[in-house]
Scaffold this motif. Structure first.
Motif, PDB file in Angstrom:
ATOM      1  N   ALA A  28       0.833  -1.211   0.000  1.00  0.00           N
ATOM      2  CA  ALA A  28       0.000   0.000   0.000  1.00  0.00           C
ATOM      3  C   ALA A  28       0.863   1.255   0.000  1.00  0.00           C
ATOM      4  CB  ALA A  28      -0.933   0.003   1.209  1.00  0.00           C
ATOM      5  N   LEU A  29       1.942   1.244   0.787  1.00  0.00           N
ATOM      6  CA  LEU A  29       2.847   2.393   0.832  1.00  0.00           C
ATOM      7  C   LEU A  29       3.519   2.598  -0.516  1.00  0.00           C
ATOM      8  CD1 LEU A  29       4.320   4.621   2.400  1.00  0.00           C
ATOM      9  CD2 LEU A  29       5.993   2.893   3.116  1.00  0.00           C
ATOM     10  N   ALA A  30       3.925   1.512  -1.154  1.00  0.00           N
ATOM     11  CA  ALA A  30       4.573   1.604  -2.462  1.00  0.00           C
ATOM     12  C   ALA A  30       3.625   2.198  -3.503  1.00  0.00           C
ATOM     13  CB  ALA A  30       5.048   0.220  -2.909  1.00  0.00           C
ATOM     14  N   ARG A  31       2.372   1.730  -3.508  1.00  0.00           N
ATOM     15  CA  ARG A  31       1.400   2.250  -4.476  1.00  0.00           C
ATOM     16  C   ARG A  31       1.118   3.728  -4.246  1.00  0.00           C
ATOM     17  NH1 ARG A  31      -1.062  -2.741  -3.407  1.00  0.00           N
ATOM     18  NH2 ARG A  31      -2.581  -1.767  -2.030  1.00  0.00           N
ATOM     19  N   PHE A  32       1.009   4.122  -2.968  1.00  0.00           N
ATOM     20  CA  PHE A  32       0.734   5.531  -2.677  1.00  0.00           C
ATOM     21  C   PHE A  32       1.898   6.421  -3.117  1.00  0.00           C
ATOM     22  CE2 PHE A  32       1.243   9.178   0.206  1.00  0.00           C
ATOM     23  CZ  PHE A  32       0.096   9.872  -0.117  1.00  0.00           C
ATOM     24  N   LEU A  33       3.116   6.027  -2.790  1.00  0.00           N
ATOM     25  CA  LEU A  33       4.270   6.832  -3.191  1.00  0.00           C
ATOM     26  C   LEU A  33       4.408   6.900  -4.710  1.00  0.00           C
ATOM     27  CD1 LEU A  33       7.030   5.818  -0.598  1.00  0.00           C
ATOM     28  CD2 LEU A  33       5.738   7.960  -0.717  1.00  0.00           C
ATOM     29  N   LEU A  34       4.061   5.808  -5.368  1.00  0.00           N
ATOM     30  CA  LEU A  34       4.145   5.786  -6.839  1.00  0.00           C
ATOM     31  C   LEU A  34       3.275   6.860  -7.486  1.00  0.00           C
ATOM     32  CD1 LEU A  34       4.256   2.088  -8.103  1.00  0.00           C
ATOM     33  CD2 LEU A  34       5.564   4.000  -8.996  1.00  0.00           C
ATOM     34  N   MET A  78      -5.437  12.049 -13.631  1.00  0.00           N
ATOM     35  CA  MET A  78      -4.479  11.828 -12.551  1.00  0.00           C
ATOM     36  C   MET A  78      -5.175  11.489 -11.237  1.00  0.00           C
ATOM     37  SD  MET A  78      -1.285  14.470 -13.161  1.00  0.00           S
ATOM     38  CE  MET A  78      -2.255  15.979 -13.342  1.00  0.00           C
ATOM     39  N   ILE A  79      -6.259  12.194 -10.929  1.00  0.00           N
ATOM     40  CA  ILE A  79      -6.968  11.938  -9.673  1.00  0.00           C
ATOM     41  C   ILE A  79      -7.644  10.570  -9.689  1.00  0.00           C
ATOM     42  CG2 ILE A  79      -8.886  12.669  -8.214  1.00  0.00           C
ATOM     43  CD1 ILE A  79      -8.232  15.556  -8.980  1.00  0.00           C
ATOM     44  N   ILE A  80      -8.354  10.260 -10.778  1.00  0.00           N
ATOM     45  CA  ILE A  80      -9.092   8.997 -10.861  1.00  0.00           C
ATOM     46  C   ILE A  80      -8.139   7.806 -10.904  1.00  0.00           C
ATOM     47  CG2 ILE A  80     -10.625   7.608 -12.317  1.00  0.00           C
ATOM     48  CD1 ILE A  80     -11.958  10.249 -13.175  1.00  0.00           C
ATOM     49  N   CYS A  81      -7.145   7.871 -11.788  1.00  0.00           N
ATOM     50  CA  CYS A  81      -6.233   6.735 -11.943  1.00  0.00           C
ATOM     51  C   CYS A  81      -5.352   6.539 -10.705  1.00  0.00           C
ATOM     52  CB  CYS A  81      -5.362   6.924 -13.183  1.00  0.00           C
ATOM     53  SG  CYS A  81      -6.281   6.794 -14.735  1.00  0.00           S
ATOM     54  N   SER A  82      -4.948   7.627 -10.061  1.00  0.00           N
ATOM     55  CA  SER A  82      -4.170   7.499  -8.827  1.00  0.00           C
ATOM     56  C   SER A  82      -4.998   6.834  -7.737  1.00  0.00           C
ATOM     57  CB  SER A  82      -3.696   8.877  -8.352  1.00  0.00           C
ATOM     58  OG  SER A  82      -2.792   9.455  -9.267  1.00  0.00           O
ATOM     59  N   SER A  83      -6.257   7.224  -7.640  1.00  0.00           N
ATOM     60  CA  SER A  83      -7.153   6.626  -6.642  1.00  0.00           C
ATOM     61  C   SER A  83      -7.346   5.134  -6.909  1.00  0.00           C
ATOM     62  CB  SER A  83      -8.505   7.340  -6.648  1.00  0.00           C
ATOM     63  OG  SER A  83      -8.350   8.715  -6.356  1.00  0.00           O
ATOM     64  N   LEU A  84      -7.517   4.771  -8.184  1.00  0.00           N
ATOM     65  CA  LEU A  84      -7.675   3.356  -8.542  1.00  0.00           C
ATOM     66  C   LEU A  84      -6.422   2.559  -8.178  1.00  0.00           C
ATOM     67  CD1 LEU A  84      -9.403   3.605 -12.054  1.00  0.00           C
ATOM     68  CD2 LEU A  84     -10.440   2.830  -9.913  1.00  0.00           C
ATOM     69  N   ALA A  85      -5.245   3.163  -8.432  1.00  0.00           N
ATOM     70  CA  ALA A  85      -3.987   2.470  -8.127  1.00  0.00           C
ATOM     71  C   ALA A  85      -3.829   2.242  -6.631  1.00  0.00           C
ATOM     72  CB  ALA A  85      -2.810   3.273  -8.669  1.00  0.00           C
ATOM     73  N   VAL A  86      -4.145   3.251  -5.842  1.00  0.00           N
ATOM     74  CA  VAL A  86      -4.014   3.129  -4.388  1.00  0.00           C
ATOM     75  C   VAL A  86      -4.991   2.085  -3.846  1.00  0.00           C
ATOM     76  CG1 VAL A  86      -4.361   4.331  -2.198  1.00  0.00           C
ATOM     77  CG2 VAL A  86      -3.136   5.463  -4.050  1.00  0.00           C
ATOM     78  N   MET A  87      -6.215   2.074  -4.391  1.00  0.00           N
ATOM     79  CA  MET A  87      -7.233   1.125  -3.925  1.00  0.00           C
ATOM     80  C   MET A  87      -7.071  -0.263  -4.534  1.00  0.00           C
ATOM     81  SD  MET A  87     -10.710   3.439  -3.798  1.00  0.00           S
ATOM     82  CE  MET A  87     -10.660   3.810  -5.562  1.00  0.00           C
ATOM     83  N   LYS A  89      -7.668  -1.173  -7.611  1.00  0.00           N
ATOM     84  CA  LYS A  89      -8.823  -1.459  -8.454  1.00  0.00           C
ATOM     85  C   LYS A  89      -8.486  -1.110  -9.905  1.00  0.00           C
ATOM     86  CE  LYS A  89     -11.644  -2.322  -4.932  1.00  0.00           C
ATOM     87  NZ  LYS A  89     -12.242  -3.647  -4.684  1.00  0.00           N
ATOM     88  N   HIS A  90      -8.745  -2.055 -10.827  1.00  0.00           N
ATOM     89  CA  HIS A  90      -8.487  -1.810 -12.250  1.00  0.00           C
ATOM     90  C   HIS A  90      -7.073  -1.236 -12.447  1.00  0.00           C
ATOM     91  CE1 HIS A  90     -12.759  -2.530 -12.835  1.00  0.00           C
ATOM     92  NE2 HIS A  90     -13.032  -1.566 -11.971  1.00  0.00           N
ATOM     93  N   THR A  91      -6.095  -1.950 -11.905  1.00  0.00           N
ATOM     94  CA  THR A  91      -4.717  -1.455 -11.901  1.00  0.00           C
ATOM     95  C   THR A  91      -4.196  -1.197 -13.303  1.00  0.00           C
ATOM     96  OG1 THR A  91      -4.277  -2.655  -9.844  1.00  0.00           O
ATOM     97  CG2 THR A  91      -2.373  -1.933 -11.116  1.00  0.00           C
ATOM     98  N   ASN A  92      -4.488  -2.087 -14.240  1.00  0.00           N
ATOM     99  CA  ASN A  92      -3.973  -1.914 -15.601  1.00  0.00           C
ATOM    100  C   ASN A  92      -4.515  -0.643 -16.251  1.00  0.00           C
ATOM    101  OD1 ASN A  92      -2.469  -4.246 -15.424  1.00  0.00           O
ATOM    102  ND2 ASN A  92      -4.025  -5.540 -16.374  1.00  0.00           N
ATOM    103  N   ILE A  93      -5.790  -0.356 -16.015  1.00  0.00           N
ATOM    104  CA  ILE A  93      -6.378   0.871 -16.557  1.00  0.00           C
ATOM    105  C   ILE A  93      -5.711   2.090 -15.924  1.00  0.00           C
ATOM    106  CG2 ILE A  93      -8.501   2.259 -16.660  1.00  0.00           C
ATOM    107  CD1 ILE A  93     -10.074  -0.344 -16.817  1.00  0.00           C
ATOM    108  N   ILE A 129       5.192   0.408 -14.564  1.00  0.00           N
ATOM    109  CA  ILE A 129       5.276  -0.939 -15.131  1.00  0.00           C
ATOM    110  C   ILE A 129       5.401  -1.980 -14.017  1.00  0.00           C
ATOM    111  CG2 ILE A 129       6.760  -2.484 -16.496  1.00  0.00           C
ATOM    112  CD1 ILE A 129       7.325  -0.052 -18.315  1.00  0.00           C
ATOM    113  N   LEU A 130       6.169  -1.662 -12.981  1.00  0.00           N
ATOM    114  CA  LEU A 130       6.276  -2.579 -11.838  1.00  0.00           C
ATOM    115  C   LEU A 130       4.934  -2.718 -11.125  1.00  0.00           C
ATOM    116  CD1 LEU A 130       9.735  -1.586 -10.302  1.00  0.00           C
ATOM    117  CD2 LEU A 130       9.159  -3.683 -11.523  1.00  0.00           C
ATOM    118  N   LEU A 131       4.171  -1.629 -11.075  1.00  0.00           N
ATOM    119  CA  LEU A 131       2.833  -1.681 -10.483  1.00  0.00           C
ATOM    120  C   LEU A 131       1.934  -2.622 -11.276  1.00  0.00           C
ATOM    121  CD1 LEU A 131       0.687  -0.680  -8.486  1.00  0.00           C
ATOM    122  CD2 LEU A 131       0.315   1.289  -9.987  1.00  0.00           C
TER     123      LEU A 131
END
Length: 275
Positions: A28-34, A78-87, A89-93, A129-131
């Motif tokens: 979770a920390l890694a995704r948030f910092l990313l 940026m807001i939507i995709c960052s939120s999806l990455a942190v949660m 959800k739909h990481t590839n998108i 890409i690592l994400l």
């Protein structure tokens, strides 16, 4: 040589024991910092909206209509995709959205040919890409739990993505090493150490340990060089340092992601396990 190997093993064991309390929270920390640089960038655009519109219309020569649509589109993305990455959800998108956003901003802001800016962006893309690779690894592990479905593929998509992510991720250090004007003794030592550790990350040798070393180096760099908080609010360099600070945090997130998922099958670490 044996003494160095023993010291290295002891350091890895010590770091592993110290990081035990953080391990459950590491992904979770890694995704948030990313994505923190994208969140900061989106809020900066919103709070400096008139200035951003003026930059596109007066300095870049775009129409007001294009400036409004472009700024709204990249901010929302940026807001939507960052939120999806942190949660998660739909990481590839989320990865595709942030990656395209990075490329479009570099083109329309006019920084695509600035080599230091380019290296930073490539490092950010390496983290993304690592994400995406993490999501493929998670998917493979879930598939492996069900009968009749394939187990983790050692030569699958995640393997090549992890390799590409490792290579791109360390490009930031080229900009840090050769981007300045003065070459001091401290900087020469930094370049020497960073170069060795970056090669270790790329080839996947002691990759997790090497990634932690790079995180430590970037942390020191951010505190002592990108210290935007020490400048007056109207200082001309403040926004640039702040931008570099959050981009560096995101690269650190990519390195944390590497610590979390490992260097992948195309690495020396993995080859050593097979013997």
């Amino acid at each position: 040589m044996d003494n160095l190997k023993q010291i290295s093993v002891q350091l890895e064991e010590k770091l592993d024991s110290l990081s035990q309390p953080l391990k459950p929270h590491l992904p979770a920390l890694a995704r948030f910092l990313l994505v923190v640089t994208y969140l900061e960038d989106s809020f900066r655009i919103l709070f400096q909206w008139n200035m951003q519109v003026q930059y596109f219309t007066y300095y870049k020569g775009y129409s007001s209509f294009f400036a409004y649509i472009f700024l709204l589109a990249i901010t929302a993305t940026m807001i939507i995709c960052s939120s999806l990455a942190v949660m998660k959800k739909h990481t590839n998108i989320a990865v595709i959205g942030l990656g395209v956003n990075t490329i479009l901003q570099s083109i329309f802001y006019g920084f695509a040919l600035d080599w230091k800016y380019l290296l930073r962006n490539l490092s950010l893309l390496g983290g993304l890409i690592l994400l995406a690779s993490e999501s493929y690894i998670t998917m493979d592990k879930k598939n492996a739990m069900f009968a009749g479905l394939p187990s983790i593929n050692k030569n699958g998509t995640s393997t090549y993505m992890t390799l590409l992510g490792r290579v791109l991720l360390v490009l930031l250090f080229l900009g840090l090493a050769f981007g300045g004007e003065e070459m001091s003794l401290v900087r020469l030592i930094f370049i020497a150490i960073a170069s060795v550790v970056c090669v270790m990350v790329v080839v996947g040798f002691k990759a997790k340990f090497s990634a932690i070393l790079l995180i430590a180096m970037l942390s020191l760099f951010n505190v002592f060089v990108n210290n935007w908080w020490s400048l007056h609010h109207e200082h001309p360099e403040r926004d640039f340092l702040k931008y570099d600070f959050f981009q560096t945090l995101s690269v650190m997130g990519g390195l944390l992601m590497l610590v979390n998922i490992g260097p992948g099958n195309m690495s020396i670490d993995e080859k050593k396990k097979q013997y």
